[in-house]
Design a protein around this motif. Structure first.
Motif, PDB file in Angstrom:
ATOM      1  N   GLY A 104      -3.667  15.894   2.888  1.00 63.60           N
ATOM      2  CA  GLY A 104      -3.801  17.317   2.628  1.00 63.60           C
ATOM      3  C   GLY A 104      -3.051  18.176   3.617  1.00 63.60           C
ATOM      4  O   GLY A 104      -2.819  17.787   4.762  1.00 63.60           O
ATOM      5  N   THR A 105      -2.667  19.354   3.162  1.00 61.43           N
ATOM      6  CA  THR A 105      -2.012  20.338   4.021  1.00 61.43           C
ATOM      7  C   THR A 105      -2.624  21.703   3.730  1.00 61.43           C
ATOM      8  O   THR A 105      -2.845  22.059   2.574  1.00 61.43           O
ATOM      9  CB  THR A 105      -0.483  20.339   3.816  1.00 61.43           C
ATOM     10  N   GLN A 106      -2.923  22.445   4.784  1.00 68.13           N
ATOM     11  CA  GLN A 106      -3.624  23.713   4.636  1.00 68.13           C
ATOM     12  C   GLN A 106      -2.653  24.822   4.243  1.00 68.13           C
ATOM     13  O   GLN A 106      -1.601  25.004   4.865  1.00 68.13           O
ATOM     14  CB  GLN A 106      -4.315  24.094   5.947  1.00 68.13           C
ATOM     15  N   VAL A 107      -3.036  25.574   3.234  1.00 66.63           N
ATOM     16  CA  VAL A 107      -2.312  26.782   2.837  1.00 66.63           C
ATOM     17  C   VAL A 107      -3.280  27.946   2.964  1.00 66.63           C
ATOM     18  O   VAL A 107      -4.367  27.925   2.380  1.00 66.63           O
ATOM     19  CB  VAL A 107      -1.789  26.670   1.395  1.00 66.63           C
ATOM     20  N   GLN A 152       0.846  -1.190   0.000  1.00 69.79           N
ATOM     21  CA  GLN A 152       0.000   0.000   0.000  1.00 69.79           C
ATOM     22  C   GLN A 152       0.884   1.244   0.000  1.00 69.79           C
ATOM     23  O   GLN A 152       1.897   1.293   0.688  1.00 69.79           O
ATOM     24  CB  GLN A 152      -0.913  -0.008   1.234  1.00 69.79           C
ATOM     25  N   VAL A 153       0.493   2.219  -0.783  1.00 70.77           N
ATOM     26  CA  VAL A 153       1.242   3.465  -0.891  1.00 70.77           C
ATOM     27  C   VAL A 153       0.650   4.491   0.065  1.00 70.77           C
ATOM     28  O   VAL A 153      -0.575   4.648   0.146  1.00 70.77           O
ATOM     29  CB  VAL A 153       1.202   3.990  -2.330  1.00 70.77           C
ATOM     30  N   GLN A 154       1.516   5.190   0.745  1.00 72.45           N
ATOM     31  CA  GLN A 154       1.085   6.288   1.606  1.00 72.45           C
ATOM     32  C   GLN A 154       1.759   7.572   1.145  1.00 72.45           C
ATOM     33  O   GLN A 154       2.955   7.581   0.842  1.00 72.45           O
ATOM     34  CB  GLN A 154       1.431   6.010   3.063  1.00 72.45           C
ATOM     35  N   LEU A 155       0.991   8.637   1.107  1.00 66.47           N
ATOM     36  CA  LEU A 155       1.497   9.947   0.728  1.00 66.47           C
ATOM     37  C   LEU A 155       1.291  10.890   1.905  1.00 66.47           C
ATOM     38  O   LEU A 155       0.179  10.990   2.433  1.00 66.47           O
ATOM     39  CB  LEU A 155       0.759  10.477  -0.497  1.00 66.47           C
ATOM     40  N   VAL A 156       2.348  11.583   2.280  1.00 71.38           N
ATOM     41  CA  VAL A 156       2.270  12.497   3.415  1.00 71.38           C
ATOM     42  C   VAL A 156       2.757  13.870   2.977  1.00 71.38           C
ATOM     43  O   VAL A 156       3.928  14.037   2.610  1.00 71.38           O
ATOM     44  CB  VAL A 156       3.107  11.996   4.597  1.00 71.38           C
ATOM     45  N   GLU A 157       1.842  14.845   3.035  1.00 68.21           N
ATOM     46  CA  GLU A 157       2.191  16.214   2.665  1.00 68.21           C
ATOM     47  C   GLU A 157       2.676  16.993   3.885  1.00 68.21           C
ATOM     48  O   GLU A 157       2.282  16.697   5.021  1.00 68.21           O
ATOM     49  CB  GLU A 157       0.981  16.952   2.071  1.00 68.21           C
ATOM     50  N   SER A 158       3.478  17.988   3.616  1.00 65.06           N
ATOM     51  CA  SER A 158       3.917  18.918   4.658  1.00 65.06           C
ATOM     52  C   SER A 158       4.285  20.234   3.998  1.00 65.06           C
ATOM     53  O   SER A 158       4.395  20.322   2.778  1.00 65.06           O
ATOM     54  CB  SER A 158       5.117  18.349   5.433  1.00 65.06           C
ATOM     55  N   TYR A 205      -3.538  18.818  -1.794  1.00 64.75           N
ATOM     56  CA  TYR A 205      -3.410  17.368  -1.735  1.00 64.75           C
ATOM     57  C   TYR A 205      -2.379  16.887  -2.749  1.00 64.75           C
ATOM     58  O   TYR A 205      -2.336  17.350  -3.889  1.00 64.75           O
ATOM     59  CB  TYR A 205      -4.741  16.704  -2.057  1.00 64.75           C
ATOM     60  N   CYS A 206      -1.615  15.918  -2.322  1.00 68.36           N
ATOM     61  CA  CYS A 206      -0.694  15.212  -3.193  1.00 68.36           C
ATOM     62  C   CYS A 206      -1.376  13.931  -3.654  1.00 68.36           C
ATOM     63  O   CYS A 206      -2.154  13.326  -2.898  1.00 68.36           O
ATOM     64  CB  CYS A 206       0.572  14.902  -2.397  1.00 68.36           C
ATOM     65  N   ALA A 207      -1.106  13.516  -4.889  1.00 67.40           N
ATOM     66  CA  ALA A 207      -1.708  12.302  -5.407  1.00 67.40           C
ATOM     67  C   ALA A 207      -0.730  11.586  -6.325  1.00 67.40           C
ATOM     68  O   ALA A 207       0.157  12.211  -6.910  1.00 67.40           O
ATOM     69  CB  ALA A 207      -2.993  12.629  -6.160  1.00 67.40           C
ATOM     70  N   TRP A 236      -0.459  17.593  -7.744  1.00 71.75           N
ATOM     71  CA  TRP A 236      -0.990  18.407  -6.663  1.00 71.75           C
ATOM     72  C   TRP A 236      -2.381  18.895  -7.070  1.00 71.75           C
ATOM     73  O   TRP A 236      -2.573  19.370  -8.193  1.00 71.75           O
ATOM     74  CB  TRP A 236      -0.086  19.596  -6.371  1.00 71.75           C
ATOM     75  N   PHE A 237      -3.287  18.786  -6.143  1.00 67.83           N
ATOM     76  CA  PHE A 237      -4.631  19.316  -6.282  1.00 67.83           C
ATOM     77  C   PHE A 237      -4.893  20.225  -5.086  1.00 67.83           C
ATOM     78  O   PHE A 237      -4.163  20.193  -4.103  1.00 67.83           O
ATOM     79  CB  PHE A 237      -5.665  18.187  -6.290  1.00 67.83           C
ATOM     80  N   ARG A 238      -5.935  21.013  -5.182  1.00 65.77           N
ATOM     81  CA  ARG A 238      -6.312  21.828  -4.042  1.00 65.77           C
ATOM     82  C   ARG A 238      -7.819  21.949  -3.964  1.00 65.77           C
ATOM     83  O   ARG A 238      -8.518  21.805  -4.973  1.00 65.77           O
ATOM     84  CB  ARG A 238      -5.669  23.213  -4.113  1.00 65.77           C
ATOM     85  N   GLN A 239      -8.294  22.209  -2.767  1.00 63.59           N
ATOM     86  CA  GLN A 239      -9.727  22.383  -2.560  1.00 63.59           C
ATOM     87  C   GLN A 239      -9.948  23.511  -1.570  1.00 63.59           C
ATOM     88  O   GLN A 239      -9.521  23.422  -0.414  1.00 63.59           O
ATOM     89  CB  GLN A 239     -10.365  21.092  -2.048  1.00 63.59           C
ATOM     90  N   ALA A 240     -10.589  24.542  -2.048  1.00 65.86           N
ATOM     91  CA  ALA A 240     -10.936  25.679  -1.205  1.00 65.86           C
ATOM     92  C   ALA A 240     -12.306  25.437  -0.572  1.00 65.86           C
ATOM     93  O   ALA A 240     -13.110  24.663  -1.110  1.00 65.86           O
ATOM     94  CB  ALA A 240     -10.948  26.959  -2.035  1.00 65.86           C
TER      95      ALA A 240
END
Length: 122
Positions: free
Chosen positions: A115-118, A1-7, A95-97, A36-40
């Motif tokens: 996800g990481t908040q900007v 399983q792949v895990q992605l961790v943003e910072s 979000y990273c994908a 990279w995606f983002r959601q406002a």
């Protein structure tokens, strides 16, 4: 399983810069591309940028073009998003994908980070 961790997210003033990181872990991690995606708040998730894992070709959304730069280090299984000249409208959760196949739509990614908040203040 792949895990992605943003910072790397945080609060920055308009005109400032941030560098987001996404570290991938998992056995034999070898995606076709990462993105990279983002959601406002109150909006749908939108594409920001992607990079092909082998070769490094990258594409950007119109809003990111000229201000954001995506890069990756295959050996470190890490992708970055350098964001310059930030605007209040860049405020979102980023979000990273990762995707395994080259086929599929813009949002056809197999693995997603948390996800990481900007937040960009005016």
């Amino acid at each position: 399983q792949v895990q992605l961790v943003e910072s790397g997210g945080g609060l920055v003033q308009a005109g400032g810069s941030l560098r987001l990181s996404c570290a991938a872990s998992g056995r034999a991690f070898s995606p076709y591309a990462m993105a990279w995606f983002r959601q406002a708040p109150g909006k749908e998730r939108e594409f920001v940028s992607s990079i092909v894992w082998s070769g490094g070709s990258a594409i950007y959304s119109d809003s990111a073009k000229g201000r954001f730069t995506v890069s990756r280090d295959n050996a470190k299984n890490t992708v970055w998003l350098q964001m310059n000249s930030l605007k209040p409208e860049d405020t979102a959760v980023y979000y990273c994908a990762a995707r395994v196949s080259r086929w599929g739509g813009v949002y056809a990614y197999d693995y997603w980070g948390q996800g990481t908040q900007v937040t960009v203040s005016s």
